[in-house]
Design an enzyme around this catalytic site. Structure first.
Site, PDB file in Angstrom:
ATOM      1  N   ASP A 198      69.835  24.145  96.170  1.00 29.12           N
ATOM      2  CA  ASP A 198      68.604  24.954  96.130  1.00 29.12           C
ATOM      3  C   ASP A 198      67.362  24.118  95.807  1.00 29.12           C
ATOM      4  OD1 ASP A 198      66.656  26.886  95.575  1.00 29.12           O
ATOM      5  OD2 ASP A 198      67.611  27.576  93.716  1.00 29.12           O
ATOM      6  N   HIS A 371      64.952  29.831  89.351  1.00 23.29           N
ATOM      7  CA  HIS A 371      65.410  28.622  90.043  1.00 23.29           C
ATOM      8  C   HIS A 371      65.194  27.389  89.168  1.00 23.29           C
ATOM      9  CE1 HIS A 371      65.646  30.715  93.981  1.00 23.29           C
ATOM     10  NE2 HIS A 371      64.656  31.425  93.465  1.00 23.29           N
TER      11      HIS A 371
END
Lengths: 588, 588
Positions: A198, A371
């Site tokens: 990611d 994130h």
């Protein structure tokens, strides 16, 4: 790619979305015999795509190989990872694997689109392993802004590939469930062939703070707020919602939940035990006005300034039963997504005009990302120590930054692949290379509720329409039968278009005459104030037709081309505008 | 407001722009006898205003009072302060006052619009005082991102009003000219009735760093760059440009200036001595390729991702003579203006794909603002110690934040006025109140080069066109003369629209028959793939007309309304779309 290049257990990796943009996440892993898909996300359009409601990945690649597909694996329940599942399942009949919460959230949309009945949904729990032909998938718990998120370790004939999904390393998660670093470290010790990770926050330095870090700020806001308190976040941010509900209990405020998606998610997550809510404290948002302002906390969506959201309606005092007033406080506890600044700013300005106090991520610590930032991403790289690395999830600049981070922790640059949607990455035990492009990949633009695919040409027309509008010259051509009585006056539509009186029929020798000409337009000029311009345009149209030979007049296309060209030059010179010009030729 | 309320030297203040948005700055100060205007700015449109090129303030208020206007005072040469000057001077013949550089920059546009000849331009220098009827204006030098910026102290019959313009307190300005804090402090000591101050950065904590603070970062980038170096900023950021040119000299790179506005500004500012450039080091951007990559620095605009800018063209390898290649470095030394993130992001992604290294304000200290932050704004308040305060320049949230700052330094909240465009603020020695609204104020949307005012209805049409497109049913109604030979086939335009074969004339008793029906559309559906839908729509149209009475058929408006209503219901039900439906009725 032929099957031969996939011999010996080698693996093809094809990103169908999410490499080159945020959203639309979908990755294909393929061997000679088998194919699996991780995530089926959608994307919301930008302002430069007028009238587009949703964007899906193009799944021709999957449809052409449907016999090989062994399953769709979902990492978590966010729309950019599951939002295209109904779209995919309507075209492909394949089993789906995901955690309990992920499948529960996905089911809502599947039901809406009538595919829930036939969907083969398989619930997994973290640490489960699923055999899918040449692949075996191990699910690994990771922390993210929604519970029950997983990374996936794919065992392939040539080695282990780890696909992280969205993750952060939250050291004090709200639900107490840590990212499973033990498993990640064990995989790293055993040897990982490739990591695909990611990149959302690759450009942010340091570590992403714990979800819990916002608790004190919001607690302080509760203490300072004497009137109504509105808390606004994404309906899927269940850890955030849990903290809001805990704080409401602590400060003796009832919780009014506003918005269908939020209500659904609160209900689903509570039933499954992912959210702990004392239902005694939940009230219907319609009843909020029955309580004193300081007795209520309103939980709502609309953090991105969406025009039909509760928050936007309240900002304009258009909400049927919720009202923001002097002394109230509104907390926008979500990321301000690039592209939405203007819409959010408008909502904030209107709320301020009503006398509310506003907190958002730019003026208070009311939001943290789900994130991982640079240091988290390096930790993931160091835990797994992969031979090959490919960044995913992000625009090209995020992928490049993530590649730089990988290099900084010692992955050789020749072992790092920065790829984009539609590229075929070919992985062998010794090499990882971009092999070419899959021509059929791309995006499907969808307009309207029954999901009508939008052709690019329609979108281009819309953009041109929005820039300069449309002009439609309607031209009636008469066959000259010598019967003067045939030519009648046009019933002019004087209210909305400018009509013409027919010219004298001076061209009686030829077979076709330009009769009535109307020019109508939308989004071009204000007709009531542009009579002169329209008259001139009509005169030009008439002259163009008169100068055509009789043969040319019989060719509709020729008439259209000539009129279009002449008017294009005229409007361009007079106004420097290029509306769509679409002549209609009628023959009587 | 009647003149009587303006008796005794009382002052009206009317913001015609800049209070409630960024840009469009224009403030009116008025007594019983005289009126002056400070700044005449424009604004660039958002993405939600398709086809709008510029936005000007509505100046009806000024036109109605043109006899009273004693002058237009300009604070500095940025387009959001001078961009509407040509527009104003075409309608009003009044003297203009500004510093040398401000007037030089303004003159370019006045020349372009043919009003330079008649413009009465009066050059002032800081510390000058100009008598303008009841007003006397003293110009006070302030630091900003463009040289020769001033604040204005207006002496009025009831006291001093200070209008700051844009400012920061740069303690080490690039040109060595400090903000004139001595004069500000003296005014404060003498007593200031009202301060009206720049709110752009009211939400930023602390102090805005000096313009000079970016020098070391850029110097470091020069050192690290072995290939071509592209520096991108606004053409008006002359202090920034001076530093870039100094660094180019230091690192022995030639300076290639790309872009007309940048060239003009560099030339003008050099001639007037505001920019110090050794012309030996300037080369034509067309010649850049003749030198080695490390010998050239390219100065360009396009920092906001504007599609026709040099930077955007280079990103797509479409520039006629400049090329970004592997190993080059691009510095975007400008604010990322909200709303432009996507466009800038696209340019950055493409530049990265070409192998360039990119620096921008989010990943390096390559930009500082020209506007003071919270502590600077407090310093201005403390220097002047005004009785009344009104924030200007900003969206409502910035104005509110600035009001909070004013309260924090001791201005009583009842003496602070948060007003918006079009409000009339009435100032007396004892009171400052919003008196009402000026109905004629607002915005003028402009489309195209010859500045055609755009009516709201045209803009609304464009937005609807862009959402769902347009559908135009063309209906030919025949008078039934009993002469069958009259009705002929339509020359169908098969390439771009779907034509109809005429139905049998079954309704011979009535006077009017629905003959040919065509349905054309743009931006709605892809016609080639929607034949069925279009056929059905034609059938509905035909049925609607057949069901009308003969009288109704004679009323064009009735036919249009009925067809529009039926098709709107049909498309809404079938596709959940609401295109503009615009029936054209032709009678033959």
């Amino acid at each position: 790619m032929t099957n031969s290049t996939l011999a010996n257990g080698n693996v093809s990796i094809i990103p169908l979305g999410g490499l080159g943009e945020f959203g639309l996440n979908m990755m294909v892993y393929e061997t000679e015999n088998d194919l699996i898909v991780i995530d089926t996300g959608f994307m919301l359009p930008n302002a430069d795509m007028p009238g587009v409601d949703l964007i899906f990945p193009d799944i021709h690649y999957l449809i052409e190989r449907k016999e090989k597909i062994r399953g769709i694996l979902l990492t978590h329940g966010h729309e950019d990872h599951i939002g295209a599942l109904a779209y995919v399942l309507r075209q492909l009949d394949v089993p789906v694997y995901g955690t309990q919460l992920t499948l529960a959230i996905a089911s809502g949309r599947l039901r809406e689109y009538g595919v829930l009945g036939k969907a083969q949904l398989n619930t997994i729990v973290p640490s489960d392993t699923v055999e899918l032909g040449d692949f075996s998938a191990e699910f690994i718990h990771v922390t993210h802004s929604i519970p029950d998120s997983v990374a996936i370790a794919l065992r392939t004939p040539i080695g282990v590939i780890v696909h992280t999904g969205d993750f952060k390393f939250d050291m004090t998660p709200v639900d107490g469930k840590l990212s499973d670093v033990q498993t990640l470290a064990r995989l790293g010790a055993e040897g990982v062939l490739m990591l695909i990770s990611d990149s959302t926050n690759a450009e942010r330095p340091g570590q992403t703070p714990s979800e819990r870090s916002i608790y004190d700020t919001i607690d302080h806001i509760f203490q300072r707020t004497e009137q109504k308190l509105f808390l606004c976040t994404f309906s899927s941010s269940l850890h955030r919602i849990q903290q809001f509900i805990d704080l409401a209990n602590r400060h003796r405020r009832l919780v009014a939940v506003s918005g269908r998606s939020l209500l659904n998610n609160v209900r689903t997550a509570s039933e499954l035990g992912y959210l702990h809510v004392n239902s005694d404290y939940l009230i219907d948002a319609r009843d909020a006005a029955m309580f004193k302002p300081h007795e209520v906390m309103v939980l709502s969506t609309g953090s991105q300034g969406e025009p039909r959201s509760a928050m936007a309606l309240m900002a304009l005092d258009n909400h049927p039963f919720l009202k923001v007033e002097q002394g109230d406080t509104v907390v926008i506890s979500a990321r301000i997504i690039p592209g939405n600044e203007k819409a959010i700013g408008n909502v904030v300005n209107h709320l301020l005009r009503r006398g509310a106090r506003i907190y958002h991520e730019r003026n208070a610590d009311v939001h943290v990302s789900g994130h991982g930032s640079s240091e988290d991403l390096k930790l993931m790289l160091n835990l797994l120590q992969p031979k090959f690395f490919m960044p995913m999830h992000g625009e090209y600049q995020n992928l490049v930054r993530h590649a730089e981070l990988a290099e900084s922790v010692g992955i050789p640059s020749q072992n790092i692949t920065v790829a984009e949607d539609g590229e075929l990455i070919h992985l062998t035990p010794e090499t990882c290379e971009v092999f070419g492009r899959e021509g059929r990949s791309g995006r499907v633009l969808v307009d309207g509720k029954p999901e009508i695919e939008l052709e690019d040409i329609v979108l281009r027309d819309r953009i041109q329409l929005s820039e300069d509008g449309i002009v439609i010259p309607v031209i009636v051509l008469h066959s000259d039968t010598g019967d003067g009585s045939q030519q009648k006056d046009i019933g002019a539509d004087e209210t909305s278009a400018t009509a013409d009186t027919p010219t004298a029929d001076t061209d009686a020798k030829t077979g076709l005459n330009a009769g009535e000409i109307e020019i109508i337009s939308r989004g071009f000029v204000y007709m009531d104030k542009s009579e002169e311009l329209i008259e001139e345009a009509k005169e030009i149209t008439r002259r163009v037709i008169e100068n055509l030979s009789d043969e040319q007049k019989h060719e509709t296309e020729v008439v259209q081309d000539e009129v279009r060209g002449a008017l294009r030059r005229f409007f361009s010179k007079q106004m420097q505008r290029t509306p769509i010009i679409f002549p209609v030729v009628m023959r009587v």
